[in-house]
Design an enzyme around this catalytic site. Structure first.
Site, PDB file in Angstrom:
ATOM      1  N   TRP A 419      -9.084 -36.700  29.114  1.00  0.00           N
ATOM      2  CA  TRP A 419      -7.999 -37.358  29.855  1.00  0.00           C
ATOM      3  C   TRP A 419      -7.022 -36.326  30.401  1.00  0.00           C
ATOM      4  O   TRP A 419      -6.665 -36.345  31.577  1.00  0.00           O
ATOM      5  CB  TRP A 419      -7.245 -38.355  28.959  1.00  0.00           C
ATOM      6  CG  TRP A 419      -6.129 -39.035  29.710  1.00  0.00           C
ATOM      7  CD1 TRP A 419      -6.207 -40.190  30.422  1.00  0.00           C
ATOM      8  CD2 TRP A 419      -4.768 -38.565  29.853  1.00  0.00           C
ATOM      9  NE1 TRP A 419      -4.989 -40.486  31.010  1.00  0.00           N
ATOM     10  CE2 TRP A 419      -4.091 -39.502  30.677  1.00  0.00           C
ATOM     11  CE3 TRP A 419      -4.062 -37.461  29.376  1.00  0.00           C
ATOM     12  CZ2 TRP A 419      -2.746 -39.361  31.022  1.00  0.00           C
ATOM     13  CZ3 TRP A 419      -2.722 -37.320  29.727  1.00  0.00           C
ATOM     14  CH2 TRP A 419      -2.079 -38.255  30.529  1.00  0.00           C
ATOM     15  N   TYR A 423      -6.245 -35.449  34.296  1.00  0.00           N
ATOM     16  CA  TYR A 423      -4.871 -35.674  34.774  1.00  0.00           C
ATOM     17  C   TYR A 423      -4.301 -34.394  35.383  1.00  0.00           C
ATOM     18  O   TYR A 423      -3.653 -34.430  36.433  1.00  0.00           O
ATOM     19  CB  TYR A 423      -3.997 -36.146  33.608  1.00  0.00           C
ATOM     20  CG  TYR A 423      -2.578 -36.502  34.007  1.00  0.00           C
ATOM     21  CD1 TYR A 423      -2.314 -37.646  34.748  1.00  0.00           C
ATOM     22  CD2 TYR A 423      -1.507 -35.695  33.639  1.00  0.00           C
ATOM     23  CE1 TYR A 423      -1.019 -37.988  35.112  1.00  0.00           C
ATOM     24  CE2 TYR A 423      -0.202 -36.019  33.989  1.00  0.00           C
ATOM     25  CZ  TYR A 423       0.031 -37.165  34.727  1.00  0.00           C
ATOM     26  OH  TYR A 423       1.324 -37.484  35.092  1.00  0.00           O
ATOM     27  N   ASP A 439      -8.745 -43.190  30.658  1.00  0.00           N
ATOM     28  CA  ASP A 439      -7.356 -43.656  30.670  1.00  0.00           C
ATOM     29  C   ASP A 439      -7.283 -45.155  30.362  1.00  0.00           C
ATOM     30  O   ASP A 439      -8.037 -45.963  30.931  1.00  0.00           O
ATOM     31  CB  ASP A 439      -6.735 -43.372  32.038  1.00  0.00           C
ATOM     32  CG  ASP A 439      -5.294 -43.828  32.129  1.00  0.00           C
ATOM     33  OD1 ASP A 439      -4.424 -43.120  31.623  1.00  0.00           O
ATOM     34  OD2 ASP A 439      -5.058 -44.915  32.712  1.00  0.00           O
TER      35      ASP A 439
END
Length: 476
Positions: A419, A423, A439
């Protein structure tokens, strides 16, 4: 790429904003080149030549139009691999980094050979990287002379010329005028005391949505969203010293542009600051291209952008702090880091007081100093490992880096899962196809928890999956 003369001329006749920045028009009868949105009398088609970049137009002997000002044209998003490589190199040049890096060093940073970089660059922009750099210096000098109170000497150094003599000589050779001629139409009293610039974008732009996203993640003491404006402290290390100041960004009411106001102390690093603002606010995006790929997902919020990062390290630390805790709690911890380790910044805004610390400051402090701020040990290790990777140049958290090697480095760091990796790819690397499929918000919006099915659903949105994520988050 090749330009179709008929399509370019039609876009010029209609002043189509979708083509602004994608090509420039050289007018044989005047010797001037313009943006396709220029409002001067449209020349006959036989008098027009079309160029991939401002640098390509200048290489053919054209000088910039003083009315439409080619230096104000919006940038372009990176799409396919070759275009992304060329645009990444152009971004480094526009940020003034070719003054510090050789072409070979730039190519190495981008993960290719200098020969390949030059070939791709010429294909994309019609000129070599060095010729492109020269034009960018001239256009920046033109902008500074027109829009600021900086002396000619300050302009020369800020634009990378090194001396007033070199600026004067190059200006006369390329533009057939003295640099000071740009200041004659305006009285000195009308020029702003701060440094003010307009950065164009391709409409539409979901400005309120962008500000809401940044406001929710603003680091206390460093950033602030007030009404319809974004303020922040700035620290940029360049030329062997730290440049400290502040900036404000707001939307221009009557045109497709953002107004950027900088502290005068940032004059020497204007290209770097403006480059970071462009990335933070995703000004190179083409909303129409993205909307066509996303289909109905994008209909409710036209012009939604992917917020970038003004400082990749700052944004990455805040992302690590936010793992498995609320956004508000992560902001609180980031604010404590700033108060403990940040440098003081003087600004006209009471809530903008300090800059975010540089990687070395956090890498070499004791783990206990960070733990005392309420940061758990696993995240202390992750932050310090990330900072060390940046110091050792094993990791680059800025657009232009070869994406896959950077993702591999991130995944190998302690405390950085998939994640966080995706990101950071979205925001720090400005990778438009990043997709954090694990997510919670993405899964909830898609009503799916199986990794393979989430990824399969997102295939239709390539190469703009990062924009799809922003729309999915809005549905929560």
């Amino acid at each position: 790429m090749k330009l179709d003369d008929a399509i370019c001329y039609a876009a010029m006749l209609s002043h189509d904003t979708r083509f602004d920045g994608r090509f420039f028009v050289g007018v044989l009868s005047t010797g001037v080149y313009c943006r396709p949105v220029c409002r001067v009398k449209t020349p006959k088609q036989e008098n027009c030549t079309f160029h991939l970049s401002a640098a390509a137009a200048e290489a053919q002997g054209f000088r910039p139009c003083l009315r439409c000002r080619p230096e104000l044209a919006p940038g372009n998003a990176m799409i396919d691999a070759q275009s992304r490589l060329a645009q990444a190199a152009a971004g480094l040049i526009e940020d003034g980094l070719l003054q510090d890096l050789t072409l070979a060093e730039m190519a190495a940073r981008l993960g290719v050979t200098s020969r390949h970089l030059r070939r791709v660059f010429v294909t994309e922009f019609g000129v070599s990287p060095v010729a492109y750099m020269q034009t960018q210096r001239l256009l920046l000098a033109k902008r500074l002379l027109t829009d600021t109170r900086l002396s000619v000497a300050e302009v020369a150094f800020a634009a990378g010329f090194g001396s007033v003599r070199r600026l004067n000589t190059t200006f006369i050779e390329r533009y057939r005028m003295q640099p000071t001629a740009l200041r004659k139409p305006r009285a000195a009293s009308t020029l702003p005391t701060t440094l003010e610039f307009q950065l164009a974008y391709h409409p539409p732009y979901a400005w309120s949505a962008m500000l809401a996203f940044l406001a929710g993640r603003a680091i206390e003491g460093v950033e602030q969203v007030e009404a319809d404006r974004y303020h922040r402290a700035v620290r940029i290390s360049h030329g062997g010293k730290d440049h400290l100041g502040w900036l404000t960004v707001q939307q221009v009411v009557d045109r497709d542009a953002l107004q950027v106001t900088l502290a005068a102390e940032l004059a020497e690093v204007v290209p770097l600051v403006l480059g970071r603002v462009r990335r933070l606010f995703d000004l190179g995006a083409h909303p129409d291209d993205i909307a066509r790929r996303l289909g109905g997902l994008a209909e409710s919020q036209p012009g939604l952008r992917v917020p970038g990062a003004f400082d990749g390290f700052e944004m990455s630390v805040r992302a690590i702090l936010g793992q498995q805790i609320t956004v508000k709690a992560a902001r609180t911890l980031a604010g404590r880091i700033v108060q403990r380790f940040g440098q003081a910044v003087t600004s006209p805004f009471p809530d903008i007081q300090r800059s975010f610390p540089e990687p070395a400051t956090l890498a070499y402090c004791s783990p206990e100093q960070l733990a005392e701020l309420g940061i758990i040990r696993s995240r202390v290790r992750a932050i310090q490992a990330l900072a060390q990777a940046l110091i050792e140049q094993r990791l680059v958290l800025a657009p232009g880096a070869d994406v896959e090697p950077q993702l591999a480095v991130l995944r190998a760091l302690p405390g950085i899962g998939e994640w966080t990796t995706q990101y950071l790819a979205m925001r720090a690397l400005s990778w438009p196809d990043a997709f954090p499929h694990t997510d919670y918000g993405v899964r909830k919006a898609l009503n799916e928890t199986d990794d393979r099915k989430v990824l399969a659903l997102a295939e239709a949105w390539r190469p703009w999956r990062a924009y799809a994520v922003m729309h999915l988050w809005r549905q929560l």
